[in-house]
Design a protein around this motif. Structure first.
Motif, PDB file in Angstrom:
ATOM      1  N   LYS A 144      38.381  64.520  -5.877  1.00  0.00           N
ATOM      2  CA  LYS A 144      39.505  63.637  -6.208  1.00  0.00           C
ATOM      3  C   LYS A 144      39.043  62.180  -6.282  1.00  0.00           C
ATOM      4  CE  LYS A 144      43.005  66.727  -4.260  1.00  0.00           C
ATOM      5  NZ  LYS A 144      43.485  67.187  -5.569  1.00  0.00           N
ATOM      6  N   LEU A 145      38.176  61.789  -5.341  1.00  0.00           N
ATOM      7  CA  LEU A 145      37.658  60.420  -5.353  1.00  0.00           C
ATOM      8  C   LEU A 145      36.753  60.190  -6.558  1.00  0.00           C
ATOM      9  CD1 LEU A 145      36.830  59.926  -1.565  1.00  0.00           C
ATOM     10  CD2 LEU A 145      38.715  58.909  -2.840  1.00  0.00           C
ATOM     11  N   TRP A 146      35.905  61.172  -6.854  1.00  0.00           N
ATOM     12  CA  TRP A 146      35.027  61.051  -8.023  1.00  0.00           C
ATOM     13  C   TRP A 146      35.851  60.993  -9.312  1.00  0.00           C
ATOM     14  CZ3 TRP A 146      31.754  65.441  -5.545  1.00  0.00           C
ATOM     15  CH2 TRP A 146      30.803  64.881  -4.680  1.00  0.00           C
ATOM     16  N   SER A 147      36.864  61.835  -9.395  1.00  0.00           N
ATOM     17  CA  SER A 147      37.720  61.847 -10.592  1.00  0.00           C
ATOM     18  C   SER A 147      38.403  60.494 -10.786  1.00  0.00           C
ATOM     19  CB  SER A 147      38.784  62.949 -10.480  1.00  0.00           C
ATOM     20  OG  SER A 147      38.185  64.232 -10.415  1.00  0.00           O
ATOM     21  N   LYS A 148      38.882  59.919  -9.691  1.00  0.00           N
ATOM     22  CA  LYS A 148      39.520  58.596  -9.735  1.00  0.00           C
ATOM     23  C   LYS A 148      38.523  57.545 -10.232  1.00  0.00           C
ATOM     24  CE  LYS A 148      40.186  56.231  -5.802  1.00  0.00           C
ATOM     25  NZ  LYS A 148      39.674  54.852  -5.899  1.00  0.00           N
ATOM     26  N   ASP A 149      37.289  57.641  -9.726  1.00  0.00           N
ATOM     27  CA  ASP A 149      36.257  56.668 -10.059  1.00  0.00           C
ATOM     28  C   ASP A 149      35.828  56.771 -11.526  1.00  0.00           C
ATOM     29  OD1 ASP A 149      34.523  54.579  -9.271  1.00  0.00           O
ATOM     30  OD2 ASP A 149      32.862  55.988  -9.098  1.00  0.00           O
ATOM     31  N   LEU A 150      35.762  58.005 -12.022  1.00  0.00           N
ATOM     32  CA  LEU A 150      35.267  58.243 -13.389  1.00  0.00           C
ATOM     33  C   LEU A 150      36.372  58.207 -14.441  1.00  0.00           C
ATOM     34  CD1 LEU A 150      32.848  61.170 -12.461  1.00  0.00           C
ATOM     35  CD2 LEU A 150      32.128  58.970 -13.416  1.00  0.00           C
ATOM     36  N   ASN A 151      37.625  58.316 -13.973  1.00  0.00           N
ATOM     37  CA  ASN A 151      38.779  58.366 -14.884  1.00  0.00           C
ATOM     38  C   ASN A 151      38.848  59.645 -15.720  1.00  0.00           C
ATOM     39  OD1 ASN A 151      40.148  55.955 -14.202  1.00  0.00           O
ATOM     40  ND2 ASN A 151      38.590  54.776 -15.310  1.00  0.00           N
ATOM     41  N   TYR A 152      38.226  60.705 -15.225  1.00  0.00           N
ATOM     42  CA  TYR A 152      38.442  62.040 -15.792  1.00  0.00           C
ATOM     43  C   TYR A 152      38.191  63.057 -14.683  1.00  0.00           C
ATOM     44  CZ  TYR A 152      33.310  61.888 -16.411  1.00  0.00           C
ATOM     45  OH  TYR A 152      31.961  61.746 -16.229  1.00  0.00           O
ATOM     46  N   GLU A 153      38.684  64.279 -14.901  1.00  0.00           N
ATOM     47  CA  GLU A 153      38.669  65.259 -13.816  1.00  0.00           C
ATOM     48  C   GLU A 153      37.305  65.928 -13.679  1.00  0.00           C
ATOM     49  OE1 GLU A 153      41.542  68.827 -12.050  1.00  0.00           O
ATOM     50  OE2 GLU A 153      41.963  67.942 -14.017  1.00  0.00           O
ATOM     51  N   VAL A 154      36.858  66.038 -12.413  1.00  0.00           N
ATOM     52  CA  VAL A 154      35.622  66.760 -12.115  1.00  0.00           C
ATOM     53  C   VAL A 154      35.909  67.815 -11.048  1.00  0.00           C
ATOM     54  CG1 VAL A 154      34.145  64.793 -12.681  1.00  0.00           C
ATOM     55  CG2 VAL A 154      34.846  65.164 -10.307  1.00  0.00           C
ATOM     56  N   VAL A 155      35.018  68.819 -11.006  1.00  0.00           N
ATOM     57  CA  VAL A 155      35.046  69.821  -9.933  1.00  0.00           C
ATOM     58  C   VAL A 155      33.644  69.876  -9.341  1.00  0.00           C
ATOM     59  CG1 VAL A 155      36.923  71.204 -10.893  1.00  0.00           C
ATOM     60  CG2 VAL A 155      34.565  71.666 -11.606  1.00  0.00           C
ATOM     61  N   ALA A 156      33.517  70.444  -8.141  1.00  0.00           N
ATOM     62  CA  ALA A 156      32.208  70.431  -7.485  1.00  0.00           C
ATOM     63  C   ALA A 156      31.950  71.719  -6.725  1.00  0.00           C
ATOM     64  CB  ALA A 156      32.120  69.245  -6.531  1.00  0.00           C
ATOM     65  N   THR A 157      30.672  71.992  -6.518  1.00  0.00           N
ATOM     66  CA  THR A 157      30.262  73.154  -5.732  1.00  0.00           C
ATOM     67  C   THR A 157      29.096  72.753  -4.832  1.00  0.00           C
ATOM     68  OG1 THR A 157      29.582  75.486  -5.881  1.00  0.00           O
ATOM     69  CG2 THR A 157      28.625  73.995  -7.471  1.00  0.00           C
ATOM     70  N   PRO A 158      29.046  73.277  -3.595  1.00  0.00           N
ATOM     71  CA  PRO A 158      27.951  72.886  -2.700  1.00  0.00           C
ATOM     72  C   PRO A 158      26.609  73.435  -3.166  1.00  0.00           C
ATOM     73  CG  PRO A 158      29.324  74.577  -1.673  1.00  0.00           C
ATOM     74  CD  PRO A 158      30.015  74.164  -2.933  1.00  0.00           C
ATOM     75  N   ILE A 159      25.580  72.617  -3.034  1.00  0.00           N
ATOM     76  CA  ILE A 159      24.227  73.041  -3.381  1.00  0.00           C
ATOM     77  C   ILE A 159      23.665  73.915  -2.265  1.00  0.00           C
ATOM     78  CG2 ILE A 159      21.860  72.193  -3.719  1.00  0.00           C
ATOM     79  CD1 ILE A 159      23.103  69.727  -5.107  1.00  0.00           C
TER      80      ILE A 159
END
Length: 483
Positions: free
Chosen positions: A289-304
């Protein structure tokens, strides 16, 4: 006779000062300077990041509150991320009178500045003026901050472990039905990078910038020396001599040659305008959610990989009091308030209600979009996150989920071990110079690993890495006996 009385008064006053002092650093000179004529104390606070446009507005609001609460004001001085460690070091070495400073394992050299006397020892203060924050902050953070039994910084309570993640642009995940939650290793990405390269010519499949460090399965006690996760034997190694590191570097090289990585990966700063399929981020719950706010588009993530608690992660964000401060007691009083007072902490975090955000009900706020850029600050750098309100797109029990995340993290086998660098400080400095020269290029994928990796390791040996390894092995073997 009058002269003798005067001398006796001075001697008694000095004795009283020595008795009342709770620490060698908390002497009467500091106390008298901050209570003189009951004038407000102005606390100079160095912190990391770019200065927000509305900082003076927010400071003025905070200072109104602080004057009532503790007869003090704050003056925040911002230093950019890339310059912070060097500039703080110069400030401390110059003997400048300041009060507070951001410090951690990766910026502001917490252990180095603490050991050489730049930061105030806080142990006694945590029983008195700082007792509230001592109770409020997870004990494991305090354990991480402890150096030879002494604490020199107040941890900013947040996620306690390192959680490296692949961050994906959701548009392409949806478009190509990519099972991103099953992608963990660098090698897992390959078929999907290939698809993006072929079908999305304007998109960088794997975006790497100068700060990229690659997936790591290693607790660096001193970069690049430490212990592999899961190694209960506590064998000290050079990370760049491990099989896992070599395999990942070879994979990065392969991806670069195939055009999956941006050509400027060795020098690129993070340009948010660059379209990318995936990049690496250091995450925690709701990081997307923080990354999406920062980039201005939606991202999803998975643990390495699994998240691990390390000495570095427990000291990943802290605020120290300068041992040269003339306002030591007030500085600790302010830090105690910052870590326990919800109103003050929200104000420093989000700005002013009605100007920078609106209340959504108890414990939840919504950022006012028109003013978003006027007050942006590193939330994790300015105190206890667990007492802040959550954002409108976050669950109200966010901080409970963080606590569960912290409790579920695994511990590095070296957690709690503190390396005494004094005998190898010259070698560490020399090794750091080599890493500055090589690391960004090595992680970029832009050089031949068979040529470049041996060259790096050869230079590290020339600069004394084996001496560091030997000394660390000796110390950790002794430490292991005490566990």
């Amino acid at each position: 006779m009058g002269g003798l009385k005067m001398k006796m008064k001075k001697i008694l006053a000095l004795a009283a000062c020595a008795i009342l002092s709770t620490s060698i650093f908390a002497g009467c000179s500091g106390s008298s300077s901050q209570s003189k004529n009951n004038e407000p104390v102005k606390l100079k606070w160095y912190t990391i990041g770019s200065e927000p446009k509305d900082i003076k507005l927010v400071e003025a609001e905070a200072n109104k509150y602080l004057l009532k609460k503790m007869n003090a004001t704050i003056d925040m001085q911002f230093i950019d991320y890339g310059d912070y460690t060097q500039k703080l070091g110069v400030t401390i070495n110059s003997g400048e009178n300041f009060d507070l400073a951001f410090t951690c394992s990766w910026a502001g050299d917490y252990s180095g500045n603490a050991v050489k006397g730049g930061f105030l020892e806080l142990n006694d203060y945590l029983k008195t003026t700082g007792k509230g924050m001592n109770d409020a902050i997870d004990k494991r953070f305090w354990d991480g901050a402890t150096i030879n039994g002494k604490i020199y910084g107040v941890p900013n309570q947040k996620e306690i472990s390192t959680a490296p993640m692949w961050v994906f642009t959701k548009e392409y995940i949806d478009k190509y039905k990519i099972p991103y939650e099953k992608l963990h290793t660098l090698q897992d990405l390959e078929p999907w990078l290939k698809i993006i390269k072929e079908k999305e010519p304007d998109v960088v499949p794997l975006y790497i910038t100068k700060g990229f460090s690659g997936p790591q399965y290693f607790d660096q006690l001193v970069d690049p020396v430490g212990v592999e996760y899961g190694d209960s034997s506590l064998t000290i190694k050079n990370m760049f001599e491990t099989d896992k590191m070599k395999s990942d570097l070879e994979t990065l090289r392969k991806y670069y040659k195939l055009g999956y990585i941006n050509a400027d990966s060795a020098t690129a700063q993070d340009d948010k305008a660059v379209k990318r399929f995936t990049t690496k981020g250091d995450g925690q719950p709701f990081a997307e959610k923080l990354w999406s706010k920062d980039l201005n588009y939606e991202v999803v993530a998975t643990p390495i990989m699994d998240s691990y608690i390390t000495n570095g992660s427990t000291t990943g964000s802290m605020i120290a009091v300068s041992s040269n401060s003339k306002n030591k007691e007030k500085s600790v009083e302010f830090l105690n308030l910052l870590n326990t007072d919800k109103y003050l902490r929200n104000l420093i975090n989000y700005g002013i209600e009605g100007t920078h955000y609106t209340k959504m009900g108890e414990g939840q706020i919504k950022i006012i979009e028109a003013n978003r850029k006027k007050y942006e600050i590193g939330y994790y750098t300015v105190g206890n996150l667990f007492i802040t309100d959550v954002l409108s797109n976050e669950p109200k029990d966010k901080w409970d989920i963080f606590r569960k995340f912290n409790d579920a993290a695994k511990s590095s086998p070296a957690l709690g071990f503190k390396f005494d660098r004094s005998g190898v400080s010259n070698e560490i400095a020399a090794v750091n110079n080599v890493l500055e020269e090589f690391k960004a290029t090595l992680y970029s994928g832009s050089v031949d690993i068979d040529e470049y990796l041996p060259k790096l390791n050869s230079k590290l040996k020339e600069q004394g890495i084996d001496k560091i390894i030997k000394e660390m092995q000796k110390q950790i073997d002794e430490w292991k006996k005490t566990k």
